[in-house]
Structures are given as C-alpha cells and as structure tokens.
Design a protein around this motif. Structure first.
Motif, PDB file in Angstrom:
ATOM      1  N   HIS A  33     -21.003  12.115 -10.252  1.00  0.00           N
ATOM      2  CA  HIS A  33     -20.545  10.660 -10.139  1.00  0.00           C
ATOM      3  C   HIS A  33     -19.465  10.385  -9.054  1.00  0.00           C
ATOM      4  CE1 HIS A  33     -19.894   6.351 -10.607  1.00  0.00           C
ATOM      5  NE2 HIS A  33     -19.033   6.463 -10.979  1.00  0.00           N
ATOM      6  N   GLY A  34     -18.319  11.356  -9.361  1.00  0.00           N
ATOM      7  CA  GLY A  34     -17.157  10.919  -9.133  1.00  0.00           C
ATOM      8  C   GLY A  34     -16.969  11.412  -7.567  1.00  0.00           C
ATOM      9  N   ALA A  35     -17.502  12.807  -7.477  1.00  0.00           N
ATOM     10  CA  ALA A  35     -17.522  13.359  -6.188  1.00  0.00           C
ATOM     11  C   ALA A  35     -18.209  12.549  -5.040  1.00  0.00           C
ATOM     12  CB  ALA A  35     -17.835  14.685  -6.434  1.00  0.00           C
ATOM     13  N   ILE A  36     -19.445  12.206  -5.504  1.00  0.00           N
ATOM     14  CA  ILE A  36     -20.330  11.732  -4.517  1.00  0.00           C
ATOM     15  C   ILE A  36     -19.740  10.270  -4.156  1.00  0.00           C
ATOM     16  CG2 ILE A  36     -22.557  10.475  -4.443  1.00  0.00           C
ATOM     17  CD1 ILE A  36     -23.823  12.950  -6.033  1.00  0.00           C
ATOM     18  N   MET A  37     -19.312   9.609  -5.076  1.00  0.00           N
ATOM     19  CA  MET A  37     -18.698   8.113  -4.768  1.00  0.00           C
ATOM     20  C   MET A  37     -17.482   8.067  -4.125  1.00  0.00           C
ATOM     21  SD  MET A  37     -20.705   5.837  -5.699  1.00  0.00           S
ATOM     22  CE  MET A  37     -21.711   4.741  -6.830  1.00  0.00           C
ATOM     23  N   ILE A  38     -16.596   9.228  -4.294  1.00  0.00           N
ATOM     24  CA  ILE A  38     -15.338   9.208  -3.636  1.00  0.00           C
ATOM     25  C   ILE A  38     -15.728   9.683  -2.057  1.00  0.00           C
ATOM     26  CG2 ILE A  38     -13.208  10.291  -3.278  1.00  0.00           C
ATOM     27  CD1 ILE A  38     -13.197   8.426  -5.607  1.00  0.00           C
ATOM     28  N   PHE A  39     -16.018  10.962  -2.031  1.00  0.00           N
ATOM     29  CA  PHE A  39     -16.267  11.673  -0.898  1.00  0.00           C
ATOM     30  C   PHE A  39     -17.564  11.452   0.080  1.00  0.00           C
ATOM     31  CE2 PHE A  39     -13.951  14.570  -3.755  1.00  0.00           C
ATOM     32  CZ  PHE A  39     -12.606  14.623  -3.224  1.00  0.00           C
ATOM     33  N   LEU A  40     -18.495  11.034  -0.500  1.00  0.00           N
ATOM     34  CA  LEU A  40     -19.758  10.665   0.445  1.00  0.00           C
ATOM     35  C   LEU A  40     -19.896   9.172   0.545  1.00  0.00           C
ATOM     36  CD1 LEU A  40     -22.457  13.394  -1.063  1.00  0.00           C
ATOM     37  CD2 LEU A  40     -20.925  13.477   0.813  1.00  0.00           C
TER      38      LEU A  40
END
Length: 539
Positions: free
Chosen positions: A74-81
């Motif tokens: 959730h965090g990686a997708i929301m931040i980086f993507l």
C-alpha cells in the motif's frame, strides 16, 4: 450552443500506434493519468483490506505475514507509483505547455521515454508483488531489508527505474519553462501552478539521484554481500536512514508543492478575484523547495543521531511552517470578499485548506523533540502523514482532476454527484484518520497486526470511515466515466478562467493553439477583466 471540435488531440491522428508513439504532451499526460489511477486503485484495495483486518483484534481476514506485505505494498504503490508522479506527470504534462502558451514541452521524445520508463518501473513493482511481495515497509529500512526473503530487489529496482522517469520529467519542465513561454509572459506573469511545477522539478532533479544511489547500494549489499548498511557485515543502518530521508523528505514536497499550485489556481478562479500576494506565493514555493533539503534528520530523532544534530534538525523543521503559512494566509485572504462559487473543484480546495492545515500543524508538533519522542512510531504519525499526503496532495489532485476534466474530454460531469462525492470523501477521510490521532496519542503503535482490546472502538470507527471514503471514490469513478460519453459539452472555458489553457477549444487541438498566444493580461486579473463562462453562454 457549444459543440465538440471535429479534430482534437484525442482523435487526430487516430489508431493505437499513434498513441504508443505519440510525442504530444497531452496524450502523454492522459496516458500517465490512466497509469497512476490504476496504481491508486491497486493501492486503495490494499488499504481497504488492511483496515478490514484491523476491524477487531486478532485474525479477521489475513495472517500477520500477509498483513506486513499488504501495508508495505500500500505504501510503496501509493508513494512511488501514484502520489509522486500524479500531479507533475499527469496534469503537469497536460496543462504546463498550454498554460505558458507553448505547442509542446522542450523535449517531446524524452517525455515519451519518461512514460515508458515509468511503465517499466511499475512492471518491476508488479513482478515483486507476484513473486512474494515485500514486507519491509515502504522505507525499506536496513538491516531487515537486507535479510528478509521477500522480493526486495525487484521492488527497489522498480523504484530505482521510476526515479529516472521523475528526473527526466523534471528536467523537461525546467527547460520548457525557461525557453518556451509565450511572448509577454515574464516570470511574474506565469500561473502559480507553473511556479509550483518549477520548484518541484528542481527537487526532482537534485534529490532523486540520492535515492537511486541508496537503493543500488542496498541491492549490491544483498546480492554481493558487501557490508554497507548491515551492522552484521560492518555496515551502518543509520547511514541508510540519512541517505533515504535526504531524498524522501524533499519527496514529500515533490508530492505537496504541485498540489499547492493547483489550489492557487482554484482559489482565484472560483473566488473570481485576483490572487493575493502573487510573488509571496511564488517565492514560498522556492522557499519550501530549499528548506526541504535541510530537515531530513527530523525523521531520525530516535535513531541514534547526536543530540546536537537532533536539536538543529528540530530548529530547522519549524522553518517549513513559514512558507507554508504564507500560502495558506494568501489563499484565505484571496477568498475574503471574493465572489465564491462552490463548484466541486472549489469544494476540494476548501477541503485541502482544512485538512492540510491540520496536517501541517501536527507536523509542527512532531518537529518538537519532546513531543516526537513520545509519538514516534504510533498511529499519530500515520494520521499526520495521511492528513498531509491524502488530505493535502490527493484533495488537490482531485480538485485539479475536476477542474481540468472538461479540458481533457470537452465534457462536463454531473455537479450534483460531484458534490455528493466530495462530501463522502471529506467525511470518510476524517472519520478514518482523525480517530488515528487519538489512537496514537493513547500509545497504539503503527504497523501492528494485533492490538489490545482497549483500542478496538477507535480501530472500528476508523475502518467504518474507510468504507465511506471508498464509497465516495466509487461514486466519483461512475460520474467521471459517464461524463466522457454523455456529459454536457463544456466549451472552451466552462469556469470563466483567465489562464491560456482556457483560450483554446476543449479538448485542445494537436498543436494546442491556432497561433502562439500573446500575454495581454495577468493570469489572475479578475479586477480588470470579467471572463465569460462558455457554459453560461450556451444556457
């Protein structure tokens, strides 16, 4: 009666190949929009599952390991993507050349390459999800990230690749703003959204390489076994945190600065009033960009850095409040005695003002050493982060989405359902995350799979809020998609705005303008000119 132009960037030229090889900034912006909205959907699904699992203590839906993977994804997708590329890559690409009266960005081929690099990085991230996901949290902190058996290498490699997309976009925007402004558009006649993109681009170009190098070092440590960050091999995990936050704190401003630029546009247009303190808002964007490079250590108050370093970073952190406060003061003053109309974009702007102010204020709390030590790694941090990122950036993104949607497609959405959606999202967001401020202040740690029974009522309340929030987004998706096919034709300037993008047909032609426009008035000269809405004229 308004009617759609026969030829526009949407249908001239036709065919899938023309889209895949396009150098038209508008098409590239639209393709970015499709991609980031897909990422937003995926990240949102992970968020809903996390909140459902936390409805009550113990296992409800998924086991502890899966929970760790889901909150990381959730965090990686929301931040980086999603959040980092959302406004600059989608809206920046679409409207920046239009706003400064240019036919395209300075390097159209590089622009298309940025999009393909973004897709390549996203595929690496998707591959990591399929092959075991990641359970480190979106920060990939060492030494855990060098030891876990999950797919850290493919995920960090994906983020590394995404960084190139961000750098290329930033470089393109800087050159475009310097070289392709329309005749008569001096620096202080540029729209404030362009100023915000300029400040963001500087951070993208200067800070992103640090993250790339850090992640490459992490991959080398895992693959080759050279001790860089892992203390078991003679490395230093605090060094990783310094490197990571040297990028990731400025990255917070990569996310929020373009959102602030959108709010400057919305407040002026829907208050029908000249923006108050234009130069102060423009320079405050550069001020935020500068200060953002000096405060990374406030993420590390309890990581073992020296007391002197902690005091200096705490002191410097308070400076962020000055340029941010300047913006909020000028937006509120602009609205004072303005002729405010409460269409959906303005409702999102007002939501931003309310929510971002709470997020910024709680950031000042956390900048104080004595408070941060107690609240570190609790749900208070989760709530503060979401009030800034979602209450700030996402609300601004949604405001921009509704503001420029008629320019994207040439058609209007249902204002009634848009207002319903704003209300659901605003209420759902506050129910979800304000309760987390209370949870954190009571000592509930973040990222925990299980918790004591005493926290259940607030966790249940927060989960209930996420359902309201999710319903708001479903309603939005339905009426926006409906508008593409059945919406009322908007005309060139449905909001009665003064910036260049509203002087060309909606949707715009391939070359943007019949002839390069000349700057004859400022972008916010509502005290001199009363522009007519093409919607009002058609009625």
């Amino acid at each position: 009666m308004n009617k759609l132009p026969d030829k526009s960037y949407l249908n001239d030229p036709k065919g899938l190949k023309s889209w895949l090889l396009t150098r038209d900034h508008k098409r590239i912006g639209l393709m970015y929009l499709y991609a980031i909205m897909t990422a937003f959907l995926l990240g949102g699904i992970f968020a809903m599952i996390i909140r459902l699992e936390l409805l009550s203590p113990g296992k409800d839906l998924i086991d502890a390991d899966t929970y760790n993977q889901f909150f990381t994804l959730h965090g990686a997708i929301m931040i980086f993507l999603f959040i980092i590329p959302s406004i600059p890559a989608a809206f920046g690409n679409f409207v920046l050349p239009l706003m400064i009266g240019a036919k395209d960005v300075a390097f159209p081929r590089l622009n298309l390459a940025s999009w393909y690099i973004y897709i390549l990085g996203s595929l690496f991230a998707l591959y990591s999800i399929i092959t075991g996901a990641v359970d480190t949290g979106w920060t990939f902190y060492t030494p855990y990230s060098t030891e876990t058996t999950t797919s850290v290498i493919s995920m960090t490699l994906g983020v590394f690749i995404l960084g190139f997309s961000s750098i290329f976009t930033g470089l393109n925007f800087i050159v475009t703003i310097h070289k392709l402004r329309a005749p008569g558009m001096t620096w202080f006649k540029m729209p404030l959204f362009v100023w915000a993109l300029y400040a963001t681009a500087i951070i993208q170009v200067l800070a992103t390489p640090v993250l790339g190098i850090t992640l490459i070092l992490l991959i080398i440590e895992r693959v080759v076994g050279i001790g860089i960050f892992d203390p078991a091999m003679g490395g230093d995990p605090v060094l990783y945190q310094h490197f990571f936050w040297f990028y990731s704190h400025p990255a917070v401003y990569i996310m929020i600065l373009p959102g602030m630029g959108i709010i400057s546009e919305l407040i002026s247009v829907f208050s029908h009033k000249k923006i108050f303190g234009y130069k102060a808002i423009a320079f405050s964007s550069l001020g935020i960009a500068f200060v953002s490079f000096l405060v990374w250590g406030h993420h590390m108050f309890v990581s073992g850095q020296s007391e002197l370093a902690a005091m200096i970073f705490s002191f410097l952190t308070f400076f962020v409040g000055i340029p941010s406060g300047i913006k909020v003061f000028n937006w509120v003053t602009t609205m004072y005695r303005g002729s405010i109309s409460l269409e959906a974009p303005m409702l999102y702007a007002l939501s931003f003002l309310f929510l971002f102010t709470i997020g910024g204020l709680t950031g000042i709390f956390l900048g104080a050493l004595s408070v941060d030590v107690h609240l570190h790694d609790t749900y208070f941090i989760v709530a503060h982060f979401h009030y800034v990122m979602m209450g700030g950036t996402v609300m601004a993104f949604l405001g921009g989405l509704h503001y420029w949607w008629p320019k994207f497609w040439g058609r209007m959405y249902s204002e009634f359902w848009a207002r319903i959606s704003v209300a659901l999202i605003f209420v759902g967001f506050n129910v979800t995350f304000f309760s987390q401020f209370i949870l954190g202040s009571q000592g509930m740690p973040r990222r925990y799979y299980n918790y004591l029974d005493q926290y259940q009522p607030l966790h249940g309340f927060s989960t209930f809020g996420s359902w309201i929030l999710g319903l708001g987004f479903v309603v939005m998706a339905v009426y926006l998609i409906h508008a593409i096919f059945r919406g009322k034709v908007a005309g060139a300037n449905p909001w009665g705005a003064l910036t260049f993008e509203w002087t060309t047909p909606s949707p715009p032609p391939h070359e943007n303008f019949d002839k390069i426009p000349t700057m004859e008035h400022g972008p916010y000269d509502y005290d001199k000119i009363v522009p007519r809405s093409t919607l009002a004229e058609s009625d």
